[in-house]
Design an enzyme around this catalytic site. Structure first.
Site, PDB file in Angstrom:
ATOM      1  N   GLU A 176       0.816  -1.231   0.000  1.00 43.52           N
ATOM      2  CA  GLU A 176       0.000   0.000   0.000  1.00 43.52           C
ATOM      3  C   GLU A 176       0.848   1.279   0.000  1.00 43.52           C
ATOM      4  OE1 GLU A 176      -3.063  -0.157   3.052  1.00 43.52           O
ATOM      5  OE2 GLU A 176      -4.171  -1.646   1.919  1.00 43.52           O
ATOM      6  N   GLU A 295      -5.658  -8.334  -0.271  1.00 42.08           N
ATOM      7  CA  GLU A 295      -6.367  -7.976   0.973  1.00 42.08           C
ATOM      8  C   GLU A 295      -7.822  -7.718   0.616  1.00 42.08           C
ATOM      9  OE1 GLU A 295      -4.793  -5.064   3.716  1.00 42.08           O
ATOM     10  OE2 GLU A 295      -2.732  -5.576   3.155  1.00 42.08           O
TER      11      GLU A 295
HETATM   12  O1  AHR Z   1      -5.437  -5.585   7.120  1.00 39.78           O
HETATM   13  C1  AHR Z   1      -5.295  -4.431   7.879  1.00 39.78           C
HETATM   14  C2  AHR Z   1      -4.553  -3.325   7.140  1.00 39.78           C
HETATM   15  O2  AHR Z   1      -5.311  -2.902   6.051  1.00 39.78           O
HETATM   16  C3  AHR Z   1      -3.233  -3.719   6.522  1.00 39.78           C
HETATM   17  O3  AHR Z   1      -2.178  -3.626   7.428  1.00 39.78           O
HETATM   18  C4  AHR Z   1      -3.070  -2.709   5.430  1.00 39.78           C
HETATM   19  O4  AHR Z   1      -2.323  -3.205   4.351  1.00 39.78           O
HETATM   20  C5  AHR Z   1      -4.483  -2.352   5.051  1.00 39.78           C
HETATM   21  O5  AHR Z   1      -4.670  -0.984   5.001  1.00 39.78           O
END
Ligand code: AHR
Length: 502
Positions: A176, A295
């Site tokens: 990210e 994610e």
């Molecule tokens: O999954 C929680 C957080 O969400 C992670 O650390 C990050 O990559 C995302 O913003």
């Protein structure tokens, strides 16, 4: 709402989207809250093995059907020094983790994670730190992990008890880095160059690695689109995947839009495919990039509370408790991933234990399945084979965010095991939905099964006191007649309909 109240699905064995990659059923372990400490790792727990891994949690992870686990972050990785987590545990440094404002003891590190992947039977997906660190450290980590022996770093791994190389194939080039919250946040040009150069070094060290460049942290980022295009200008030829991240926050004031969250995921995926293919066209490349949705989940961000005091160790962070409605939405997100299995070939439910997770643990106590555990486990078990291209007709319902949305959301998989599985969600919280499945060239060879996750109370949850309050239940299913299967999907339900094929 339209007038017809029946939904129809038409399937045919000849109309396929593609083969499901098992890596679609990945998950994610970050050094965050209690995901690692008192989640999957708790030395001294009655169920812990000699290495401190909780065998009750390992059993649930196997039951969940997870195939791959991304590690060690997440935001955490962008300030992490991998060297802190190797070697004798009692000599490891304690460090501030600026991402989550906690203290990291480093009692669990790379070697422990690799032992966990072996015990859980999952593939590792390793993220390198491209926030506070860079190319050299990424190369060092890869050499430590994958080079057989004969160099200082590979021999160090041997001295740490692992003479055999770890052979880690899947790698994320940072996390990210488009996000201003990220340690080492970068512009797309800065990140694209860094990702490309890191990828080049990593492939020189180990040509077998499969590399993911960071896409946007979400489709709502102001830089979405520009970020992907610029990063791919630098890194298209160097990477195999581009990542996507998406979290859906249950909005009690607009439930209809929340229940239709998969519409957003669908648009996000098709937009990122378009961005990748535009980059491909510009360079006249024959190679198509895959998407790694590394994610995704439901996350009650608006309920998030600050950490417990300053710099605690393994505090209770992001410990969302999921409802029946959340499980249905999660099922719908899984349907979306399956419907794009030709391009989305890896995905990680974020996260695995305690932190926005399908598994919850109590320190010194039990581990149990959240509601969202069930659709994931069923999709991971039965969603293997060829995803079929369906024709669907459905009544619709109006949503504030997405306009008219079909009440039925479905996909079907022609399984490796000679079965047809239809995954279907009825998004209507108020009424059942009659469904007819037209089987085309498929013929059933045995009884149909219909498993349903639904509840008279869509806010019902599983808890330590009542861990199986919400589970899928079998319902009687009528036989196939004249090549058609007629069923009823209860209000707000996740359905798995299976038939053995002749
Ligand atoms: O999954 C929680 C957080 O969400 C992670 O650390 C990050 O990559 C995302 O913003």
């Amino acid at each position: 709402m339209s007038v017809t109240r029946t939904a129809e699905v038409f399937v045919d064995p000849h109309f396929t989207i593609g083969e499901v990659d098992p890596l679609l059923f990945g998950s994610f372990v970050e050094h965050l809250g209690r995901c690692v400490y008192t989640g999957l790792f708790e030395p001294g727990h009655p169920a812990a093995d000699a290495t401190g891994l909780r065998t009750d949690v390992l059993a649930l992870i196997r039951e969940l059907g997870v195939t791959m686990v991304r590690y060690p972050g997440g935001n955490f990785v962008s300030a992490y020094r991998w060297e802190d987590g190797v070697g004798p545990a009692d000599l490891r440094p304690r460090r501030l983790d600026p991402a989550w404002r906690t203290v990291e003891t480093n009692r669990f590190g790379l070697g422990e994670f690799m032992a966990f992947t072996r015990a859980a039977g999952v593939e590792p997906m390793m993220a390198v730190n491209l926030g506070s660190r860079g190319i050299a450290e990424a190369g060092d980590l890869l050499e430590y992990c994958n080079h057989p022996s004969g160099t200082t770093l590979s021999d160090l791994r041997g001295a740490h008890g692992s003479p055999e190389p770890y052979g880690i194939r899947w790698w994320c080039l940072g996390n990210e880095l488009d996000g201003p919250w990220q340690v080492g946040h970068k512009t797309a040009d800065e990140y694209g160059r860094l990702a490309a150069e890191t990828a080049r070094l990593m492939r020189l060290i180990d040509p077998s690695v499969r590399l993911t460049a960071c896409g946007s942290s979400g489709s709502g980022m102001p830089t979405f689109g520009e970020w992907e295009s610029t990063v791919l200008t630098h890194a298209y030829d160097e990477v195999d995947y581009l990542s996507l991240h998406a979290y859906y926050d249950p909005d009690a004031t607009d439930q209809a839009s929340y229940l239709a969250s998969a519409v957003d995921m669908e648009r996000f995926i098709t937009d990122v495919i378009a961005l990748c293919d535009a980059a491909r066209a510009r360079r006249r490349s024959a190679r198509r990039l895959s998407l790694s949705f590394d994610e995704w989940n439901i996350w009650y961000m608006s309920r998030q509370r600050p950490g417990q005091g300053e710099w605690p160790r393994a505090p209770r962070l992001l410990e969302d408790v999921y409802t029946v409605a959340d499980a249905v939405v999660l099922g719908s997100l899984l349907i979306t991933l399956l419907r794009h299995c030709d391009r989305v070939t890896a995905a990680c439910l974020a996260q695995l234990v305690n932190v926005i997770a399908p598994i919850t643990t109590e320190p010194g106590g039990p581990a149990w399945r959240q509601t969202t555990f069930h659709p994931f486990a069923q999709a991971a078990r039965h969603g293997r084979g060829q995803v079929l291209r369906l024709h669907v007709t459905s009544p619709t319902s109006e949503t504030a965010k997405y306009g008219d949305v079909p009440l039925l959301h479905a996909t079907a998989v022609h399984g490796e095991d000679g079965t047809l599985t239809v995954f279907a969600v009825n998004r209507d919280p108020a009424a059942s939905l009659p469904l007819t499945v037209h089987l085309g060239g498929f013929a059933a060879s045995g009884p149909v099964t219909h498993s349903v996750l639904a509840d008279a109370d869509p806010t019902a949850v599983n808890t330590m006191a009542e861990p199986d309050r919400v589970t899928p239940r079998d319902r009687p299913a009528p036989p196939v007649e004249n090549g058609r299967l007629a069923l009823t999907l209860p209000p707000l339900s996740w359905n798995v309909i299976r038939l053995p094929l002749a």
